[in-house]
Design a protein around this motif. Structure first.
Motif, PDB file in Angstrom:
ATOM      1  N   ARG A  58     -31.367 -17.750  -6.220  1.00 62.45           N
ATOM      2  CA  ARG A  58     -31.130 -18.294  -7.573  1.00 62.45           C
ATOM      3  C   ARG A  58     -30.135 -17.456  -8.359  1.00 62.45           C
ATOM      4  NH1 ARG A  58     -35.421 -22.129  -9.594  1.00 62.45           N
ATOM      5  NH2 ARG A  58     -36.788 -22.334  -7.817  1.00 62.45           N
ATOM      6  N   ALA A  59     -30.178 -16.161  -8.187  1.00 63.48           N
ATOM      7  CA  ALA A  59     -29.225 -15.290  -8.893  1.00 63.48           C
ATOM      8  C   ALA A  59     -27.794 -15.628  -8.490  1.00 63.48           C
ATOM      9  CB  ALA A  59     -29.531 -13.822  -8.598  1.00 63.48           C
ATOM     10  N   TYR A  60     -27.587 -15.914  -7.212  1.00 71.26           N
ATOM     11  CA  TYR A  60     -26.243 -16.255  -6.735  1.00 71.26           C
ATOM     12  C   TYR A  60     -25.811 -17.640  -7.224  1.00 71.26           C
ATOM     13  CZ  TYR A  60     -26.473 -12.094  -3.911  1.00 71.26           C
ATOM     14  OH  TYR A  60     -26.564 -10.790  -3.518  1.00 71.26           O
ATOM     15  N   MET A  61     -26.762 -18.533  -7.443  1.00 71.06           N
ATOM     16  CA  MET A  61     -26.439 -19.870  -7.959  1.00 71.06           C
ATOM     17  C   MET A  61     -25.753 -19.765  -9.321  1.00 71.06           C
ATOM     18  SD  MET A  61     -27.551 -22.099  -5.684  1.00 71.06           S
ATOM     19  CE  MET A  61     -27.924 -23.662  -6.422  1.00 71.06           C
ATOM     20  N   SER A  62     -26.108 -18.746 -10.101  1.00 74.09           N
ATOM     21  CA  SER A  62     -25.508 -18.580 -11.434  1.00 74.09           C
ATOM     22  C   SER A  62     -24.027 -18.212 -11.355  1.00 74.09           C
ATOM     23  CB  SER A  62     -26.265 -17.505 -12.222  1.00 74.09           C
ATOM     24  OG  SER A  62     -25.999 -16.210 -11.689  1.00 74.09           O
ATOM     25  N   LEU A  63     -23.565 -17.826 -10.184  1.00 74.55           N
ATOM     26  CA  LEU A  63     -22.158 -17.442 -10.031  1.00 74.55           C
ATOM     27  C   LEU A  63     -21.250 -18.644  -9.801  1.00 74.55           C
ATOM     28  CD1 LEU A  63     -22.557 -14.278  -7.766  1.00 74.55           C
ATOM     29  CD2 LEU A  63     -22.691 -14.460 -10.249  1.00 74.55           C
ATOM     30  N   LEU A  64     -21.847 -19.812  -9.549  1.00 72.48           N
ATOM     31  CA  LEU A  64     -21.066 -21.027  -9.312  1.00 72.48           C
ATOM     32  C   LEU A  64     -20.535 -21.619 -10.616  1.00 72.48           C
ATOM     33  CD1 LEU A  64     -23.378 -22.798  -6.737  1.00 72.48           C
ATOM     34  CD2 LEU A  64     -21.059 -21.967  -6.290  1.00 72.48           C
ATOM     35  N   LYS A  65     -19.335 -22.218 -10.530  1.00 77.13           N
ATOM     36  CA  LYS A  65     -18.825 -23.016 -11.630  1.00 77.13           C
ATOM     37  C   LYS A  65     -19.650 -24.300 -11.696  1.00 77.13           C
ATOM     38  CE  LYS A  65     -13.996 -21.594 -11.220  1.00 77.13           C
ATOM     39  NZ  LYS A  65     -12.627 -22.041 -10.880  1.00 77.13           N
ATOM     40  N   PHE A  66     -19.533 -25.032 -12.796  1.00 75.29           N
ATOM     41  CA  PHE A  66     -20.186 -26.334 -12.901  1.00 75.29           C
ATOM     42  C   PHE A  66     -19.713 -27.187 -11.730  1.00 75.29           C
ATOM     43  CE2 PHE A  66     -20.258 -30.756 -14.272  1.00 75.29           C
ATOM     44  CZ  PHE A  66     -21.602 -30.882 -14.573  1.00 75.29           C
ATOM     45  N   ASP A  67     -20.620 -27.823 -11.052  1.00 80.99           N
ATOM     46  CA  ASP A  67     -20.338 -28.688  -9.903  1.00 80.99           C
ATOM     47  C   ASP A  67     -19.849 -27.898  -8.678  1.00 80.99           C
ATOM     48  OD1 ASP A  67     -20.601 -31.252  -8.894  1.00 80.99           O
ATOM     49  OD2 ASP A  67     -18.508 -31.761  -9.262  1.00 80.99           O
ATOM     50  N   GLY A  68     -20.147 -26.584  -8.645  1.00 81.71           N
ATOM     51  CA  GLY A  68     -19.794 -25.765  -7.484  1.00 81.71           C
ATOM     52  C   GLY A  68     -20.763 -26.007  -6.331  1.00 81.71           C
ATOM     53  N   THR A  69     -20.425 -25.442  -5.186  1.00 77.61           N
ATOM     54  CA  THR A  69     -21.211 -25.654  -3.971  1.00 77.61           C
ATOM     55  C   THR A  69     -21.606 -24.317  -3.358  1.00 77.61           C
ATOM     56  OG1 THR A  69     -20.014 -27.693  -3.493  1.00 77.61           O
ATOM     57  CG2 THR A  69     -21.164 -26.664  -1.647  1.00 77.61           C
ATOM     58  N   MET A  70     -22.875 -24.196  -2.956  1.00 73.13           N
ATOM     59  CA  MET A  70     -23.289 -23.045  -2.167  1.00 73.13           C
ATOM     60  C   MET A  70     -23.631 -23.543  -0.773  1.00 73.13           C
ATOM     61  SD  MET A  70     -26.291 -20.137  -2.421  1.00 73.13           S
ATOM     62  CE  MET A  70     -25.691 -19.468  -3.947  1.00 73.13           C
ATOM     63  N   CYS A  71     -23.023 -22.932   0.213  1.00 68.85           N
ATOM     64  CA  CYS A  71     -23.263 -23.267   1.610  1.00 68.85           C
ATOM     65  C   CYS A  71     -24.058 -22.124   2.241  1.00 68.85           C
ATOM     66  CB  CYS A  71     -21.926 -23.462   2.323  1.00 68.85           C
ATOM     67  SG  CYS A  71     -22.098 -23.823   4.072  1.00 68.85           S
ATOM     68  N   MET A  72     -25.273 -22.406   2.659  1.00 72.01           N
ATOM     69  CA  MET A  72     -26.145 -21.406   3.261  1.00 72.01           C
ATOM     70  C   MET A  72     -25.949 -21.419   4.778  1.00 72.01           C
ATOM     71  SD  MET A  72     -27.926 -20.181   0.637  1.00 72.01           S
ATOM     72  CE  MET A  72     -29.311 -19.396   1.421  1.00 72.01           C
ATOM     73  N   VAL A  73     -25.316 -20.393   5.310  1.00 71.40           N
ATOM     74  CA  VAL A  73     -25.131 -20.319   6.764  1.00 71.40           C
ATOM     75  C   VAL A  73     -25.993 -19.223   7.388  1.00 71.40           C
ATOM     76  CG1 VAL A  73     -22.847 -21.357   6.770  1.00 71.40           C
ATOM     77  CG2 VAL A  73     -23.058 -18.882   6.558  1.00 71.40           C
ATOM     78  N   GLY A  74     -26.559 -18.365   6.572  1.00 68.24           N
ATOM     79  CA  GLY A  74     -27.456 -17.322   7.057  1.00 68.24           C
ATOM     80  C   GLY A  74     -28.852 -17.582   6.537  1.00 68.24           C
ATOM     81  N   ILE A  75     -29.654 -18.289   7.280  1.00 68.80           N
ATOM     82  CA  ILE A  75     -31.002 -18.636   6.828  1.00 68.80           C
ATOM     83  C   ILE A  75     -31.995 -17.585   7.322  1.00 68.80           C
ATOM     84  CG2 ILE A  75     -32.827 -20.393   6.936  1.00 68.80           C
ATOM     85  CD1 ILE A  75     -30.347 -21.270   5.371  1.00 68.80           C
ATOM     86  N   PRO A  76     -32.878 -17.094   6.436  1.00 67.85           N
ATOM     87  CA  PRO A  76     -33.878 -16.101   6.825  1.00 67.85           C
ATOM     88  C   PRO A  76     -34.791 -16.619   7.936  1.00 67.85           C
ATOM     89  CG  PRO A  76     -33.777 -16.302   4.440  1.00 67.85           C
ATOM     90  CD  PRO A  76     -32.941 -17.410   5.008  1.00 67.85           C
ATOM     91  N   PRO A  77     -35.278 -15.722   8.792  1.00 68.77           N
ATOM     92  CA  PRO A  77     -36.136 -16.139   9.899  1.00 68.77           C
ATOM     93  C   PRO A  77     -37.516 -16.632   9.447  1.00 68.77           C
ATOM     94  CG  PRO A  77     -35.992 -13.759   9.823  1.00 68.77           C
ATOM     95  CD  PRO A  77     -35.031 -14.293   8.806  1.00 68.77           C
ATOM     96  N   ASP A  78     -37.972 -16.188   8.286  1.00 69.22           N
ATOM     97  CA  ASP A  78     -39.266 -16.625   7.760  1.00 69.22           C
ATOM     98  C   ASP A  78     -39.063 -17.897   6.949  1.00 69.22           C
ATOM     99  OD1 ASP A  78     -40.413 -14.333   8.855  1.00 69.22           O
ATOM    100  OD2 ASP A  78     -39.967 -13.165   7.060  1.00 69.22           O
ATOM    101  N   THR A  79     -40.114 -18.346   6.305  1.00 69.44           N
ATOM    102  CA  THR A  79     -40.027 -19.515   5.448  1.00 69.44           C
ATOM    103  C   THR A  79     -39.008 -19.253   4.341  1.00 69.44           C
ATOM    104  OG1 THR A  79     -42.344 -19.990   5.883  1.00 69.44           O
ATOM    105  CG2 THR A  79     -41.361 -21.063   3.975  1.00 69.44           C
ATOM    106  N   PHE A  80     -38.073 -20.171   4.162  1.00 66.48           N
ATOM    107  CA  PHE A  80     -37.041 -20.011   3.148  1.00 66.48           C
ATOM    108  C   PHE A  80     -37.606 -20.344   1.779  1.00 66.48           C
ATOM    109  CE2 PHE A  80     -33.567 -21.750   0.577  1.00 66.48           C
ATOM    110  CZ  PHE A  80     -32.735 -20.640   0.566  1.00 66.48           C
ATOM    111  N   GLN A  81     -37.318 -19.470   0.800  1.00 66.97           N
ATOM    112  CA  GLN A  81     -37.786 -19.684  -0.563  1.00 66.97           C
ATOM    113  C   GLN A  81     -36.626 -19.474  -1.513  1.00 66.97           C
ATOM    114  OE1 GLN A  81     -41.055 -17.109  -1.418  1.00 66.97           O
ATOM    115  NE2 GLN A  81     -42.069 -17.530   0.505  1.00 66.97           N
ATOM    116  N   MET A  82     -36.559 -20.326  -2.535  1.00 68.26           N
ATOM    117  CA  MET A  82     -35.579 -20.135  -3.613  1.00 68.26           C
ATOM    118  C   MET A  82     -36.159 -19.143  -4.598  1.00 68.26           C
ATOM    119  SD  MET A  82     -32.739 -21.889  -3.365  1.00 68.26           S
ATOM    120  CE  MET A  82     -32.133 -22.142  -5.019  1.00 68.26           C
ATOM    121  N   MET A  83     -35.932 -17.866  -4.374  1.00 69.59           N
ATOM    122  CA  MET A  83     -36.475 -16.882  -5.317  1.00 69.59           C
ATOM    123  C   MET A  83     -35.429 -16.362  -6.245  1.00 69.59           C
ATOM    124  SD  MET A  83     -37.463 -13.937  -2.631  1.00 69.59           S
ATOM    125  CE  MET A  83     -36.163 -13.012  -1.891  1.00 69.59           C
TER     126      MET A  83
END
Length: 110
Positions: free
Chosen positions: A85-110
């Motif tokens: 979520r902290a990194y989401m704040s770095l996006l411009k309005f209508d920006g895109t985040m592409c997650m290519v490194g997914i954690p091995p455990d359950t993914f959580q938006m923290m």
């Protein structure tokens, strides 16, 4: 979104391991302005040699805050639990985040 390219298209690469290196090279080859975001500053020189225009130390609160709303695209290569979520704040309005490194455990938006 990510197809635009060009100097006015700002791409951030979060994490500068193997995937991060390749992401910098590809974004730079597309003509983007590229910023690497990583913990600490020990990878600054390597990021710039790889083609990054800028470097943000994610542990430096002032640097991180200055990057708020700056990026059209964030390519997140971190494969561990981290504050997405902290990194989401770095996006411009209508920006895109592409997650290519997914954690091995359950993914959580923290």
């Amino acid at each position: 979104g990510a197809k635009k390219g060009g100097k006015t298209f700002h791409t951030a690469i979060v994490g500068f391991g193997g995937l991060g290196h390749m992401a910098v090279k590809i974004a730079k080859a597309m003509g983007n302005t590229v910023t690497v975001i990583s913990r600490g500053t020990k990878k600054t020189d390597a990021a710039k040699k790889c083609g990054a225009d800028n470097f943000v130390d994610s542990k430096n609160a002032d640097e991180f805050k200055k990057a708020t709303g700056q990026f059209d695209l964030i390519i997140n290569t971190i494969a561990a639990n981290h504050p997405v979520r902290a990194y989401m704040s770095l996006l411009k309005f209508d920006g895109t985040m592409c997650m290519v490194g997914i954690p091995p455990d359950t993914f959580q938006m923290m």
